[in-house]
Scaffold this motif. Structure first.
Motif, PDB file in Angstrom:
ATOM      1  N   ALA A 187       0.837  -1.088  -0.164  1.00 48.67           N
ATOM      2  CA  ALA A 187       0.007   0.032  -0.022  1.00 48.67           C
ATOM      3  C   ALA A 187       0.863   1.257   0.061  1.00 48.67           C
ATOM      4  O   ALA A 187       0.422   2.329  -0.387  1.00 48.67           O
ATOM      5  N   VAL A 188       1.815   1.229   0.582  1.00 52.18           N
ATOM      6  CA  VAL A 188       2.718   2.413   0.792  1.00 52.18           C
ATOM      7  C   VAL A 188       3.913   2.599  -0.664  1.00 52.18           C
ATOM      8  O   VAL A 188       4.262   3.896  -0.858  1.00 52.18           O
ATOM      9  N   LEU A 189       4.276   1.414  -1.271  1.00 51.58           N
ATOM     10  CA  LEU A 189       4.928   1.598  -2.332  1.00 51.58           C
ATOM     11  C   LEU A 189       4.638   2.596  -3.268  1.00 51.58           C
ATOM     12  O   LEU A 189       5.508   3.152  -3.692  1.00 51.58           O
ATOM     13  N   PRO A 190       3.350   2.532  -3.756  1.00 53.10           N
ATOM     14  CA  PRO A 190       3.046   3.659  -4.782  1.00 53.10           C
ATOM     15  C   PRO A 190       3.451   5.055  -4.388  1.00 53.10           C
ATOM     16  O   PRO A 190       4.029   5.943  -5.155  1.00 53.10           O
ATOM     17  N   HIS A 191       3.280   5.268  -3.113  1.00 55.08           N
ATOM     18  CA  HIS A 191       3.631   6.658  -2.593  1.00 55.08           C
ATOM     19  C   HIS A 191       5.162   6.757  -2.600  1.00 55.08           C
ATOM     20  O   HIS A 191       5.653   7.725  -3.195  1.00 55.08           O
ATOM     21  N   MET A 192       5.809   5.884  -2.105  1.00 57.13           N
ATOM     22  CA  MET A 192       7.314   6.004  -2.063  1.00 57.13           C
ATOM     23  C   MET A 192       7.792   6.040  -3.540  1.00 57.13           C
ATOM     24  O   MET A 192       8.695   6.966  -3.569  1.00 57.13           O
ATOM     25  N   LEU A 193       7.366   5.232  -4.437  1.00 58.71           N
ATOM     26  CA  LEU A 193       7.903   5.274  -5.862  1.00 58.71           C
ATOM     27  C   LEU A 193       7.470   6.480  -6.380  1.00 58.71           C
ATOM     28  O   LEU A 193       8.381   7.134  -7.181  1.00 58.71           O
ATOM     29  N   ALA A 194       6.562   7.196  -6.222  1.00 58.47           N
ATOM     30  CA  ALA A 194       6.148   8.400  -6.772  1.00 58.47           C
ATOM     31  C   ALA A 194       7.222   9.437  -6.110  1.00 58.47           C
ATOM     32  O   ALA A 194       7.385  10.594  -6.988  1.00 58.47           O
ATOM     33  N   ALA A 195       7.726   9.404  -5.003  1.00 61.02           N
ATOM     34  CA  ALA A 195       8.563  10.463  -4.234  1.00 61.02           C
ATOM     35  C   ALA A 195       9.897   9.917  -4.484  1.00 61.02           C
ATOM     36  O   ALA A 195      10.791  10.998  -4.397  1.00 61.02           O
ATOM     37  N   GLY A 196      10.144   8.890  -5.138  1.00 60.21           N
ATOM     38  CA  GLY A 196      11.603   8.387  -5.433  1.00 60.21           C
ATOM     39  C   GLY A 196      12.324   8.014  -4.417  1.00 60.21           C
ATOM     40  O   GLY A 196      13.637   8.089  -4.363  1.00 60.21           O
ATOM     41  N   SER A 197      11.763   7.995  -3.044  1.00 59.83           N
ATOM     42  CA  SER A 197      12.572   7.406  -1.938  1.00 59.83           C
ATOM     43  C   SER A 197      11.482   6.998  -0.935  1.00 59.83           C
ATOM     44  O   SER A 197      10.252   7.047  -1.137  1.00 59.83           O
ATOM     45  N   GLY A 198      12.042   6.244  -0.142  1.00 60.71           N
ATOM     46  CA  GLY A 198      11.302   5.649   1.110  1.00 60.71           C
ATOM     47  C   GLY A 198      12.069   4.629   1.784  1.00 60.71           C
ATOM     48  O   GLY A 198      13.116   4.077   1.586  1.00 60.71           O
ATOM     49  N   VAL A 199      11.544   4.198   3.097  1.00 65.19           N
ATOM     50  CA  VAL A 199      12.220   3.331   3.808  1.00 65.19           C
ATOM     51  C   VAL A 199      11.198   2.158   4.379  1.00 65.19           C
ATOM     52  O   VAL A 199      10.227   3.151   5.140  1.00 65.19           O
ATOM     53  N   ILE A 200      11.327   1.095   4.575  1.00 65.93           N
ATOM     54  CA  ILE A 200      10.740   0.137   5.147  1.00 65.93           C
ATOM     55  C   ILE A 200      11.410  -0.372   6.244  1.00 65.93           C
ATOM     56  O   ILE A 200      12.598  -1.096   5.939  1.00 65.93           O
ATOM     57  N   VAL A 201      11.019  -0.552   7.467  1.00 71.58           N
ATOM     58  CA  VAL A 201      11.781  -1.330   8.592  1.00 71.58           C
ATOM     59  C   VAL A 201      10.794  -2.455   9.266  1.00 71.58           C
ATOM     60  O   VAL A 201       9.888  -1.921   9.769  1.00 71.58           O
ATOM     61  N   ASN A 202      11.111  -3.591   8.998  1.00 73.25           N
ATOM     62  CA  ASN A 202      10.303  -4.665   9.772  1.00 73.25           C
ATOM     63  C   ASN A 202      10.956  -5.267  10.875  1.00 73.25           C
ATOM     64  O   ASN A 202      12.313  -5.109  11.164  1.00 73.25           O
ATOM     65  N   THR A 203      10.067  -5.677  11.800  1.00 73.30           N
ATOM     66  CA  THR A 203      10.484  -6.263  13.010  1.00 73.30           C
ATOM     67  C   THR A 203      10.387  -7.689  12.874  1.00 73.30           C
ATOM     68  O   THR A 203       9.478  -8.306  12.955  1.00 73.30           O
ATOM     69  N   ALA A 204      11.472  -8.329  12.779  1.00 71.36           N
ATOM     70  CA  ALA A 204      11.382  -9.772  13.027  1.00 71.36           C
ATOM     71  C   ALA A 204      11.632 -10.244  14.112  1.00 71.36           C
ATOM     72  O   ALA A 204      10.665 -10.055  14.788  1.00 71.36           O
ATOM     73  N   SER A 205      12.554 -11.357  14.401  1.00 69.03           N
ATOM     74  CA  SER A 205      12.483 -11.865  15.512  1.00 69.03           C
ATOM     75  C   SER A 205      13.959 -12.924  15.644  1.00 69.03           C
ATOM     76  O   SER A 205      14.383 -13.418  14.876  1.00 69.03           O
ATOM     77  N   GLU A 206      14.488 -13.083  16.817  1.00 73.92           N
ATOM     78  CA  GLU A 206      15.346 -14.215  16.802  1.00 73.92           C
ATOM     79  C   GLU A 206      14.740 -15.546  16.474  1.00 73.92           C
ATOM     80  O   GLU A 206      15.370 -16.319  16.256  1.00 73.92           O
ATOM     81  N   ALA A 207      13.491 -15.634  16.538  1.00 76.11           N
ATOM     82  CA  ALA A 207      12.742 -16.859  15.833  1.00 76.11           C
ATOM     83  C   ALA A 207      13.007 -16.715  14.193  1.00 76.11           C
ATOM     84  O   ALA A 207      12.472 -17.812  13.772  1.00 76.11           O
ATOM     85  N   SER A 208      13.277 -15.670  13.777  1.00 75.39           N
ATOM     86  CA  SER A 208      13.459 -15.475  12.433  1.00 75.39           C
ATOM     87  C   SER A 208      14.871 -16.423  12.056  1.00 75.39           C
ATOM     88  O   SER A 208      15.291 -16.851  10.965  1.00 75.39           O
ATOM     89  N   LEU A 209      15.745 -16.464  13.001  1.00 75.56           N
ATOM     90  CA  LEU A 209      17.038 -17.188  12.864  1.00 75.56           C
ATOM     91  C   LEU A 209      17.222 -18.354  13.383  1.00 75.56           C
ATOM     92  O   LEU A 209      18.332 -18.811  12.905  1.00 75.56           O
ATOM     93  N   ARG A 210      16.521 -18.972  13.735  1.00 76.76           N
ATOM     94  CA  ARG A 210      16.495 -20.167  14.512  1.00 76.76           C
ATOM     95  C   ARG A 210      15.121 -21.048  14.584  1.00 76.76           C
ATOM     96  O   ARG A 210      13.974 -20.357  14.592  1.00 76.76           O
ATOM     97  N   GLY A 211      15.074 -22.264  14.759  1.00 74.26           N
ATOM     98  CA  GLY A 211      13.835 -22.989  14.861  1.00 74.26           C
ATOM     99  C   GLY A 211      13.480 -23.231  16.413  1.00 74.26           C
ATOM    100  O   GLY A 211      12.167 -23.879  16.380  1.00 74.26           O
TER     101      GLY A 211
END
Length: 256
Positions: free
Chosen positions: A127-151
């Motif tokens: 949903a935000v990408l069209p606005h970032m693309l129109a501006a020519g810039s943008g940042v997305i930061v996701n919260t992953a987890s220690e659970a992203s790195l191990r089982g």
């Protein structure tokens, strides 16, 4: 005056009513960014907005369940209509599973955890990408987890959802790096946040019993503000060439 390049930026932070999300929203506002505080808990979200405004900052609250496309649309439209666009998206909201092994996961648990933890961040990014693309810039930061790195850091549904966040982050980074858009993620270890069962409250996959079991590996429990500092760094000009990175904020747990 902010020296991070965040002054005047329009920022969406999900799960912003408590824990890591609240800490991130306050830190962005302290850097003179304009913050959309998105959360399921309306009263708590409004409280964060009041706290930001009392300190001289700018914020608005949008409440609802981010598994609902209509809420996603409202969050993004509010940022665009009120603040003129979306410069930064912080996908922080998430829910825990029941530490359930795959053989015991119900369809309801699986679908709910995946919908909130992985599908909602994708929908927000889309949903935000069209606005970032129109501006020519943008940042997305996701919260992953220690659970992203191990089982072994959570149940099946949560672990899969957080592994998926890494794939989403890396795909965004590669697909949009030539369009002025960066995507990175933090991977928190044990963090002192409000751990419970409601949906848009940020949390790490470590209830009290799990914390005790893994304390030898986890080391010190981080404060939410330490996770927020990493998020704001990745969103700032200081990280202008950091793209597709997964940053463990876990006191070395991932190195064990």
């Amino acid at each position: 005056m902010s020296t991070t390049g965040l002054s005047g930026k329009s920022v969406i932070v999900t799960g912003a009513a408590s824990g890591i999300g609240r800490a991130a929203a306050l830190r962005f506002a302290a850097e003179d960014a304009k913050v959309v505080v998105a959360d399921l808990n309306a009263e708590a979200a409004k409280s964060v907005v009041s706290e930001i405004e009392a300190a001289g900052g700018t914020a608005l609250a949008v409440t609802g369940d981010l598994s609902d496309q209509a809420v996603i649309d409202e969050v993004v439209a509010s940022a665009v209509d009120t603040f003129g666009g979306v410069d930064i998206l912080v996908n922080n909201a998430g829910i825990m599973d029941g530490m359930t092994a795959a053989a015991d996961v119900t369809d309801t648990e699986w679908e709910r955890v995946l919908r909130v933890n992985l599908t909602a961040p994708f929908l927000l990014a889309r949903a935000v990408l069209p606005h970032m693309l129109a501006a020519g810039s943008g940042v997305i930061v996701n919260t992953a987890s220690e659970a992203s790195l191990r089982g072994s850091a959570a149940g099946a549904a949560y672990t899969v959802s957080k592994h998926g966040i890494l794939g989403l982050t890396r795909s965004l980074a590669v697909m949009y790096r030539d369009k002025g858009i960066r995507a990175n993620a933090i991977a928190p270890g044990g963090t002192a946040t409000g751990i419970g069962g409601s949906a848009e409250v940020d949390r790490e996959a470590h209830g009290p019993s799990v914390i005790m079991r893994h304390m030898g590996n986890m080391g010190r429990i981080a404060a939410a503000e330490e996770q927020a500092a990493a998020i704001v760094y990745l969103a700032s000009d200081a990280a202008s060439s950091v793209n597709g990175a997964i940053l463990p904020v876990d006191n070395g747990w991932s190195a064990v």
